[in-house]
Motif scaffolding. Structure first.
Motif, PDB file in Angstrom:
ATOM      1  N   LEU A   1       5.092  -7.428   8.882  1.00  0.00           N
ATOM      2  CA  LEU A   1       5.194  -6.440   9.972  1.00  0.00           C
ATOM      3  C   LEU A   1       4.272  -6.828  11.118  1.00  0.00           C
ATOM      4  CD1 LEU A   1       4.976  -3.114   7.976  1.00  0.00           C
ATOM      5  CD2 LEU A   1       6.885  -3.798   9.414  1.00  0.00           C
ATOM      6  N   LEU A   2       2.992  -6.859  10.792  1.00  0.00           N
ATOM      7  CA  LEU A   2       1.941  -7.033  11.799  1.00  0.00           C
ATOM      8  C   LEU A   2       2.010  -8.401  12.466  1.00  0.00           C
ATOM      9  CD1 LEU A   2      -0.793  -5.722  12.820  1.00  0.00           C
ATOM     10  CD2 LEU A   2      -1.910  -7.203  11.146  1.00  0.00           C
TER      11      LEU A   2
ATOM     12  N   SER B   1       1.136  -4.252   2.930  1.00  0.00           N
ATOM     13  CA  SER B   1       0.791  -3.700   4.255  1.00  0.00           C
ATOM     14  C   SER B   1       0.289  -2.268   4.144  1.00  0.00           C
ATOM     15  CB  SER B   1       2.010  -3.735   5.184  1.00  0.00           C
ATOM     16  OG  SER B   1       2.238  -5.042   5.660  1.00  0.00           O
TER      17      SER B   1
ATOM     18  N   ARG C   1      -4.320 -15.706   4.478  1.00  0.00           N
ATOM     19  CA  ARG C   1      -3.484 -15.058   3.459  1.00  0.00           C
ATOM     20  C   ARG C   1      -2.041 -15.130   3.942  1.00  0.00           C
ATOM     21  NH1 ARG C   1      -3.348  -8.436   3.843  1.00  0.00           N
ATOM     22  NH2 ARG C   1      -2.469  -8.423   5.941  1.00  0.00           N
TER      23      ARG C   1
ATOM     24  N   THR D   1      -3.188  -2.259   2.698  1.00  0.00           N
ATOM     25  CA  THR D   1      -4.181  -2.840   3.606  1.00  0.00           C
ATOM     26  C   THR D   1      -4.506  -1.915   4.765  1.00  0.00           C
ATOM     27  OG1 THR D   1      -3.049  -4.940   3.214  1.00  0.00           O
ATOM     28  CG2 THR D   1      -4.746  -4.922   4.893  1.00  0.00           C
ATOM     29  N   ALA D   2      -3.457  -1.390   5.376  1.00  0.00           N
ATOM     30  CA  ALA D   2      -3.621  -0.719   6.673  1.00  0.00           C
ATOM     31  C   ALA D   2      -3.657   0.791   6.555  1.00  0.00           C
ATOM     32  CB  ALA D   2      -2.481  -1.136   7.614  1.00  0.00           C
TER      33      ALA D   2
ATOM     34  N   PHE E   1      -6.865  -5.680  19.071  1.00  0.00           N
ATOM     35  CA  PHE E   1      -5.978  -6.670  18.454  1.00  0.00           C
ATOM     36  C   PHE E   1      -5.735  -7.770  19.481  1.00  0.00           C
ATOM     37  CE2 PHE E   1      -4.278  -3.613  15.130  1.00  0.00           C
ATOM     38  CZ  PHE E   1      -4.602  -4.420  14.055  1.00  0.00           C
TER      39      PHE E   1
ATOM     40  N   VAL F   1      -9.815  -7.406   5.513  1.00  0.00           N
ATOM     41  CA  VAL F   1      -8.686  -7.782   6.379  1.00  0.00           C
ATOM     42  C   VAL F   1      -8.983  -7.427   7.834  1.00  0.00           C
ATOM     43  CG1 VAL F   1      -6.256  -7.401   6.897  1.00  0.00           C
ATOM     44  CG2 VAL F   1      -6.988  -7.643   4.521  1.00  0.00           C
ATOM     45  N   PHE F   2      -9.540  -6.249   8.076  1.00  0.00           N
ATOM     46  CA  PHE F   2      -9.842  -5.877   9.462  1.00  0.00           C
ATOM     47  C   PHE F   2     -10.975  -6.731  10.039  1.00  0.00           C
ATOM     48  CE2 PHE F   2      -7.194  -2.207   8.453  1.00  0.00           C
ATOM     49  CZ  PHE F   2      -6.492  -2.061   9.640  1.00  0.00           C
TER      50      PHE F   2
ATOM     51  N   PHE G   1      -9.689 -10.335  11.575  1.00  0.00           N
ATOM     52  CA  PHE G   1      -9.080 -10.501  12.904  1.00  0.00           C
ATOM     53  C   PHE G   1     -10.100 -10.993  13.931  1.00  0.00           C
ATOM     54  CE2 PHE G   1      -6.416  -6.915  11.088  1.00  0.00           C
ATOM     55  CZ  PHE G   1      -5.366  -7.748  10.719  1.00  0.00           C
TER      56      PHE G   1
ATOM     57  N   SER H   1       1.391 -10.969   7.164  1.00  0.00           N
ATOM     58  CA  SER H   1       2.101  -9.704   7.036  1.00  0.00           C
ATOM     59  C   SER H   1       3.492  -9.839   7.643  1.00  0.00           C
ATOM     60  CB  SER H   1       1.326  -8.609   7.765  1.00  0.00           C
ATOM     61  OG  SER H   1       2.148  -7.482   7.965  1.00  0.00           O
TER      62      SER H   1
HETATM   63  C1  OVV Z   1      -1.975  -2.675  11.204  1.00  0.00           C
HETATM   64  C2  OVV Z   1      -2.309  -3.592  10.049  1.00  0.00           C
HETATM   65  C3  OVV Z   1      -3.602  -3.911   9.784  1.00  0.00           C
HETATM   66  C4  OVV Z   1      -3.897  -4.746   8.735  1.00  0.00           C
HETATM   67  C5  OVV Z   1      -2.878  -5.254   7.949  1.00  0.00           C
HETATM   68  C6  OVV Z   1      -1.576  -4.952   8.214  1.00  0.00           C
HETATM   69  C7  OVV Z   1      -1.294  -4.105   9.272  1.00  0.00           C
HETATM   70  C8  OVV Z   1      -0.487  -5.526   7.374  1.00  0.00           C
HETATM   71  O1  OVV Z   1       0.681  -5.322   7.710  1.00  0.00           O
HETATM   72  O2  OVV Z   1      -0.761  -6.193   6.376  1.00  0.00           O
END
Ligand code: OVV
Length: 393
Positions: free
Chosen positions: A81-82, A228, A76, A231-232, A282, A165-166, A169, A79
């Motif tokens: 941020l992540l 984000s 996808r 999702t999170a 992570f 999404v989780f 990873f 993110s």
């Molecule tokens: C911490 C986290 C987990 C899953 C997705 C995201 C962040 C995101 O920023 O999309």
């Protein structure tokens, strides 16, 4: 020599009881090699923390899962941020720090406490219920989308999306494949919810989109940042609250301590996050040759950080496996730390405090009355089902 261990940290047998394997990884050395996935892993508190703080040597921009974005196209849009590094990360994180600031979150306190009290009153009338769907899921699914400014319909769709999404990873195992199938019908919905037109004019969503007006970010970036939150923001607190209830039901003395002093609610939630570590792992990717202890790892290596193992490392914690709501648990890495430390932690802690505070004031006993069932996810640790009975205090 880096010790090689025959451990698969992404299989059901591991998730059923990860603690012996955590100990084996910690005891084998500061870094280990796991041939099952051709990855390195750190499980001791010191190395996990060092890695979280050294963003220059350990990048997030190549993905924080098993997949290396330098070699595989991300499944996808990454993110902002992540899955970014400075300098881009500094820009997006600064904005999200402002949107989710302590002062912004403070304004939600009364509504969050009122919602927790209403929910606990309802559950007391029922007596017996499943603490996962009826409490740990129900609470965040109300207060968090409200705070974002989402419409009331279909909020449960956030659960399969987060679950997918989780799972993503980890490796493309059966858990991930099943989660993809579950989430397929809600993908377009999630995307649509991140658009400005879908969001109310107050709330975190609107605050992010307002930054696009100022030119701080583009409209497309604003949508990915709202994504984000979607999702999170739910699955994490669901498993955090679930962990707290599971701890209070198992450690009866701790629950009585909490009842005697409801101001311990915040500490109790924090301790549950340390002990159960809802976000277990992570990855980072090395940006250069690095040294961990006496060992050398080459550039471009995936390294797994076992947050849950670090949070129970006896090198760092006394009686590491005990739920103790008076311990000094500051420094646990359940929310990560450093530049990627959880941006929503202030909000998560408010949710935890509101729910555990309401339990402390209103409930006399919590008992497990049916077989708890584990939920399997490549990153998240929690329960699928936790049948309980509560009585009024
Ligand atoms: C911490 C986290 C987990 C899953 C997705 C995201 C962040 C995101 O920023 O999309």
């Amino acid at each position: 020599m880096i010790p090689a261990l025959d451990i698969d940290p992404f299989c059901q047998a591991f998730f059923d009881d990860p603690y012996p394997a955590h100990a084996a990884m910690r005891d084998a050395g500061p870094v280990v090699y796991l041939p099952a996935h051709d990855i390195h892993a750190v499980a001791r508190y010191q190395q996990v923390r060092d890695m979280l703080l050294d963003w220059g040597s350990y990048a997030s921009g190549r993905g924080v899962g098993l997949s290396d974005f330098a070699k595989e196209k991300p499944w996808r849009l990454p993110s902002l941020l992540l899955e970014t590094d400075p300098p881009l990360h500094d820009r997006t994180r600064k904005l999200m720090d402002k949107v989710l600031s302590p002062s912004a979150v403070r304004g939600l306190r009364e509504a969050f406490v009122a919602a927790a009290e209403t929910l606990i009153d309802d559950l007391l009338r029922r007596g017996s219920f499943d603490a996962v769907p009826d409490l740990a899921e129900a609470y965040p699914l109300t207060v968090f989308p409200d705070a974002i400014g989402m419409p009331a319909q279909n909020r449960r769709f956030l659960l399969p999306y987060g679950n997918m999404v989780f799972n993503s990873f980890g490796p493309r195992n059966a858990m991930f494949e099943a989660a993809l199938v579950d989430a397929a019908p809600v993908l377009a919905w999630v995307q649509a919810q991140s658009r400005r037109e879908a969001l109310s004019s107050s709330g975190f969503g609107a605050a992010i989109h307002a930054a696009a007006d100022d030119g701080a970010i583009s409209v497309a970036e604003a949508e990915v940042l709202v994504r984000s939150l979607l999702t999170a923001g739910v699955d994490t607190t669901v498993n955090g609250l679930g962990a707290a209830i599971y701890c209070l039901a198992r450690f009866q003395n701790a629950f009585q301590q909490l009842r005697a002093d409801p101001s311990l609610a915040r500490a109790a939630f924090e301790e549950a996050v340390r002990l159960e570590s809802p976000v277990q792992t992570f990855f980072r990717t090395t940006t250069r040759e690095v040294r961990i202890g006496e060992e050398t790892i080459s550039e471009g290596s995936k390294v797994l950080m076992l947050l849950g193992a670090a949070n129970r490392d006896p090198r760092r914690w006394e009686r590491a496996d005990e739920f103790d709501l008076t311990r000094r648990n500051a420094g646990h890495v359940g929310f990560g730390t450093g530049i990627h430390g959880c941006v929503g932690a202030v909000l998560a802690r408010l949710e935890g405090e509101a729910v555990l505070g309401a339990l402390a004031r209103k409930v006399a006993s919590i008992d497990i009355v049916g077989e708890p069932k584990r939920r399997y996810n490549n990153t998240l640790r929690g329960m699928a089902s936790l049948p309980v009975r509560i009585t009024a205090g």
